[in-house]
Write an enzyme that holds these catalytic residues in place. Structure first.
Site, PDB file in Angstrom:
ATOM      1  N   THR A  78      49.818  17.518 -38.201  1.00 25.81           N
ATOM      2  CA  THR A  78      49.035  18.336 -37.031  1.00 25.81           C
ATOM      3  C   THR A  78      49.282  19.754 -37.030  1.00 25.81           C
ATOM      4  O   THR A  78      48.345  20.551 -36.859  1.00 25.81           O
ATOM      5  CB  THR A  78      49.922  17.617 -35.792  1.00 25.81           C
ATOM      6  OG1 THR A  78      49.635  16.168 -35.725  1.00 25.81           O
ATOM      7  CG2 THR A  78      49.264  18.222 -34.594  1.00 25.81           C
ATOM      8  N   ARG A 155      47.986  13.473 -26.293  1.00 24.53           N
ATOM      9  CA  ARG A 155      48.164  12.334 -26.996  1.00 24.53           C
ATOM     10  C   ARG A 155      49.473  11.739 -27.147  1.00 24.53           C
ATOM     11  O   ARG A 155      49.755  10.564 -26.576  1.00 24.53           O
ATOM     12  CB  ARG A 155      47.446  12.499 -28.284  1.00 24.53           C
ATOM     13  CG  ARG A 155      45.970  12.848 -28.250  1.00 24.53           C
ATOM     14  CD  ARG A 155      45.389  12.707 -29.903  1.00 24.53           C
ATOM     15  NE  ARG A 155      46.096  13.721 -30.309  1.00 24.53           N
ATOM     16  CZ  ARG A 155      45.698  14.967 -30.461  1.00 24.53           C
ATOM     17  NH1 ARG A 155      44.671  15.369 -30.039  1.00 24.53           N
ATOM     18  NH2 ARG A 155      46.208  15.874 -31.205  1.00 24.53           N
ATOM     19  N   ILE A 156      50.331  12.388 -27.513  1.00 20.56           N
ATOM     20  CA  ILE A 156      51.755  11.947 -27.656  1.00 20.56           C
ATOM     21  C   ILE A 156      52.504  11.736 -26.297  1.00 20.56           C
ATOM     22  O   ILE A 156      53.001  10.342 -26.136  1.00 20.56           O
ATOM     23  CB  ILE A 156      52.527  13.125 -28.567  1.00 20.56           C
ATOM     24  CG1 ILE A 156      51.896  13.134 -29.842  1.00 20.56           C
ATOM     25  CG2 ILE A 156      53.999  12.609 -28.467  1.00 20.56           C
ATOM     26  CD1 ILE A 156      52.573  14.242 -31.090  1.00 20.56           C
ATOM     27  N   CYS A 205      60.509  17.034 -29.192  1.00 20.72           N
ATOM     28  CA  CYS A 205      60.029  16.537 -30.539  1.00 20.72           C
ATOM     29  C   CYS A 205      58.633  17.249 -30.691  1.00 20.72           C
ATOM     30  O   CYS A 205      57.890  16.883 -31.644  1.00 20.72           O
ATOM     31  CB  CYS A 205      59.736  14.984 -30.388  1.00 20.72           C
ATOM     32  SG  CYS A 205      61.225  14.120 -30.476  1.00 20.72           S
ATOM     33  N   ARG A 207      57.722  21.415 -30.443  1.00 29.77           N
ATOM     34  CA  ARG A 207      57.799  22.805 -31.295  1.00 29.77           C
ATOM     35  C   ARG A 207      59.010  23.285 -30.680  1.00 29.77           C
ATOM     36  O   ARG A 207      59.426  23.515 -29.846  1.00 29.77           O
ATOM     37  CB  ARG A 207      56.617  23.756 -30.789  1.00 29.77           C
ATOM     38  CG  ARG A 207      55.324  23.344 -31.632  1.00 29.77           C
ATOM     39  CD  ARG A 207      55.348  23.539 -32.856  1.00 29.77           C
ATOM     40  NE  ARG A 207      54.227  23.007 -33.605  1.00 29.77           N
ATOM     41  CZ  ARG A 207      53.729  21.947 -34.339  1.00 29.77           C
ATOM     42  NH1 ARG A 207      54.693  21.113 -34.237  1.00 29.77           N
ATOM     43  NH2 ARG A 207      52.606  21.719 -34.803  1.00 29.77           N
ATOM     44  N   GLU A 236      64.039  26.575 -38.934  1.00 34.10           N
ATOM     45  CA  GLU A 236      64.410  25.109 -39.621  1.00 34.10           C
ATOM     46  C   GLU A 236      64.609  25.603 -41.105  1.00 34.10           C
ATOM     47  O   GLU A 236      63.704  26.460 -41.589  1.00 34.10           O
ATOM     48  CB  GLU A 236      63.117  24.382 -39.434  1.00 34.10           C
ATOM     49  CG  GLU A 236      62.946  23.854 -37.650  1.00 34.10           C
ATOM     50  CD  GLU A 236      62.074  22.899 -37.567  1.00 34.10           C
ATOM     51  OE1 GLU A 236      61.293  22.644 -38.535  1.00 34.10           O
ATOM     52  OE2 GLU A 236      61.746  22.430 -36.491  1.00 34.10           O
ATOM     53  N   HIS A 254      63.497  17.483 -38.229  1.00 35.86           N
ATOM     54  CA  HIS A 254      62.026  17.339 -38.026  1.00 35.86           C
ATOM     55  C   HIS A 254      61.384  16.255 -38.418  1.00 35.86           C
ATOM     56  O   HIS A 254      60.677  16.174 -39.433  1.00 35.86           O
ATOM     57  CB  HIS A 254      61.482  18.696 -38.553  1.00 35.86           C
ATOM     58  CG  HIS A 254      60.025  18.959 -37.695  1.00 35.86           C
ATOM     59  ND1 HIS A 254      59.827  20.186 -37.703  1.00 35.86           N
ATOM     60  CD2 HIS A 254      59.144  18.261 -37.153  1.00 35.86           C
ATOM     61  CE1 HIS A 254      58.538  20.301 -37.089  1.00 35.86           C
ATOM     62  NE2 HIS A 254      58.084  19.123 -36.852  1.00 35.86           N
ATOM     63  N   ALA A 257      56.855  13.149 -37.561  1.00 39.93           N
ATOM     64  CA  ALA A 257      55.877  12.534 -38.459  1.00 39.93           C
ATOM     65  C   ALA A 257      56.280  11.805 -39.613  1.00 39.93           C
ATOM     66  O   ALA A 257      55.445  11.314 -40.590  1.00 39.93           O
ATOM     67  CB  ALA A 257      54.600  13.547 -39.075  1.00 39.93           C
TER      68      ALA A 257
END
Length: 489
Positions: A78, A155-156, A205, A207, A236, A254, A257
């Protein structure tokens, strides 16, 4: 869309085998080379028309500069934080992602963190591994009848809502927030936490940076926040482990996905999207090439050729009078109604084609024109005077829908879609403005669904919020704004 020729693709990371298979089935030669250094990638990339990456490969301006043949960068995922999108756009390279590939996986991880926070599952598991049997220490709480606030019902967010409703949770949420809001750090800060119910639990979950990490730590230590589930961080991997080591924090590296299904889906999606684009069927996931979305018909290809030809003619007439200062394009006739976007770019391609060191195409024509000092006029501007006051606005059409670009000298970071219930207000720039406004609106029973801020950050500015319903009385805002107006489209 005029066909784009992609004959060779480099896959620089581990992606699902279906990605390579789909590309090769459609006549594209694929090379897989993983774990390359930056210098190795720079040396390698010059031979390829396309590049497929995940998140580890850093496609920097230096890499893009060396990519003489590159026409597309495909991100199997994404976010495109690892791709220098402005540099790619300037060079006329399409940047494409897979917007729905990891939706289910990210939603499921969010739900898992919510449930783990509620029942202290990771802490209890760790205690058991240490040989303990502390039933009382890990007293939890039911999710049933609790309120779940979701910021960003995209969407999420919608997938999370549908799943948590199965647990009997009550939902409240905002609509798809504009990117200008997400890019600003600290949406959840000291003031936000102070307004929450004591012991509130938060999950991020999305950014890193949406939550002010120092404010979160203070809220955890004071008990205002009862726990946090974090999959993303400002840095990160995080160098400061204060949050990760806090006993009421569940953290992941992270993993949103990181499922076999999401990776398979993303790998397959990016290959299919590239193939569809090459065959002129469709354009999905283009981050920087929205202008191409309406260029798939034979008629549009003819109009593009017309635009480029007209631009070339004008360039030849005015070659001795350069530099160009402005271009104004007006389209007429039914067949031209939806062509303004790509016709503008096509004309600019014709105008700039003979510029030294310039390789214009529909993707980079507008940015190259701006660099060259050309101002493109294709907006509707209106100014009115009423009772001694002056108001002015400018708008345009994007994606077939009207959008507002500017209001009374406040130029918005993102165009405002002129749909639904909109509240416009004038106020001094203030980091706490949104949270203060949200509090007033909540008192009036009105929810914020979107937020648009101007690019400027000083003085009195105009803002816009999409709201669930119009206010009964605008005077309720007097404590936080200087002027306000509302309307429903």
């Amino acid at each position: 869309m005029a066909p784009i020729s992609i004959k060779t693709v480099l896959i620089s990371e581990s992606v699902d085998p279906r990605c390579k298979a789909i590309l090769e089935e459609n006549g594209i030669r694929v090379t897989e080379k993983q774990n390359m250094t930056k210098d190795e990638l720079i040396a390698e990339i010059k031979d390829y028309d396309g590049l497929v990456v995940r998140s580890a490969t850093k496609v920097t301006a230096d890499v893009i500069s060396a990519a003489n043949n590159l026409q597309i960068i495909g991100r199997a995922g994404t976010g495109v934080d690892n791709v220098d999108v402005p540099a790619a756009t300037k060079k006329g390279i399409i940047v494409m992602n897979t917007p729905s590939g990891n939706t289910i996986s990210a939603a499921e991880l969010t739900c898992a963190l919510l449930m783990s926070l509620s029942r202290n599952v990771p802490q209890a598991a760790m205690s058991m591994k240490q040989g303990n049997w502390d039933r009382k220490k890990f007293m939890g709480a039911e999710l049933y009848s609790k309120v779940l606030g979701i910021v960003g019902l995209g969407r999420i967010g919608k997938e999370v809502a549908s799943r948590m409703q199965s647990f009997g949770m009550r939902m409240t949420g905002s609509g798809e927030w504009n990117r200008c809001l997400w890019s600003s750090s600290g949406l959840l800060n000291d003031e936000s936490f102070a307004k929450c119910k004591k012991g509130v639990k938060v999950v991020n979950c999305a950014r890193g940076g949406i939550i002010d990490e120092e404010a979160l730590l203070r809220a955890l230590e004071s008990g205002q926040c009862g726990g946090a589930g974090l999959d993303v961080f400002v840095e990160e991997p995080p160098k400061n482990h204060s949050l990760v080591e806090h006993p009421n924090v569940i953290s992941c590296p992270h993993l949103g996905a990181s499922t076999k299904e999401a990776q398979a889906r993303c790998g397959e999606d990016i290959a299919l999207q590239i193939v569809d684009m090459v065959k002129g069927k469709n354009l999905v996931g283009a981050v920087n090439a929205q202008v191409l979305a309406s260029t798939f018909s034979q008629e549009s290809q003819q109009l593009i050729k017309l635009g480029e030809a007209v631009g070339s003619v004008l360039q030849s007439f005015s070659a001795s009078k350069k530099p160009f200062s402005h271009v104004q394009i007006t389209t007429q006739g039914d067949c031209m109604k939806s062509s303004t976007g790509y016709m503008t770019s096509a004309v600019l391609v014709g105008l700039l084609n003979h510029e030294s060191g310039c390789c214009p195409n529909l993707i980079n024509a507008l940015s190259l024109a701006k660099e060259t000092g050309i101002t493109v006029h294709r907006v509707c501007k209106v100014e009115i005077a009423a009772n001694g006051c002056s108001y002015k606005a400018s708008g345009s059409v994007q994606g077939g829908a009207p959008v507002l670009l500017e209001l009374c000298n406040s130029v918005f970071r993102q165009p405002i879609s002129l749909t639904g219930n909109l509240l416009f207000f004038k106020a001094p720039a203030n980091p706490q403005l949104l949270s203060s406004l949200a509090g007033v609106l909540a008192t009036e029973g009105v929810e914020i669904e979107s937020f648009s801020a101007p690019a400027d950050r000083s003085g009195d500015l105009w803002y816009c919020v999409g709201v669930s319903s119009l206010l009964r009385d605008l005077s309720a805002l007097n404590s936080v704004v200087k002027d306000a107006a509302q309307l429903s489209f």
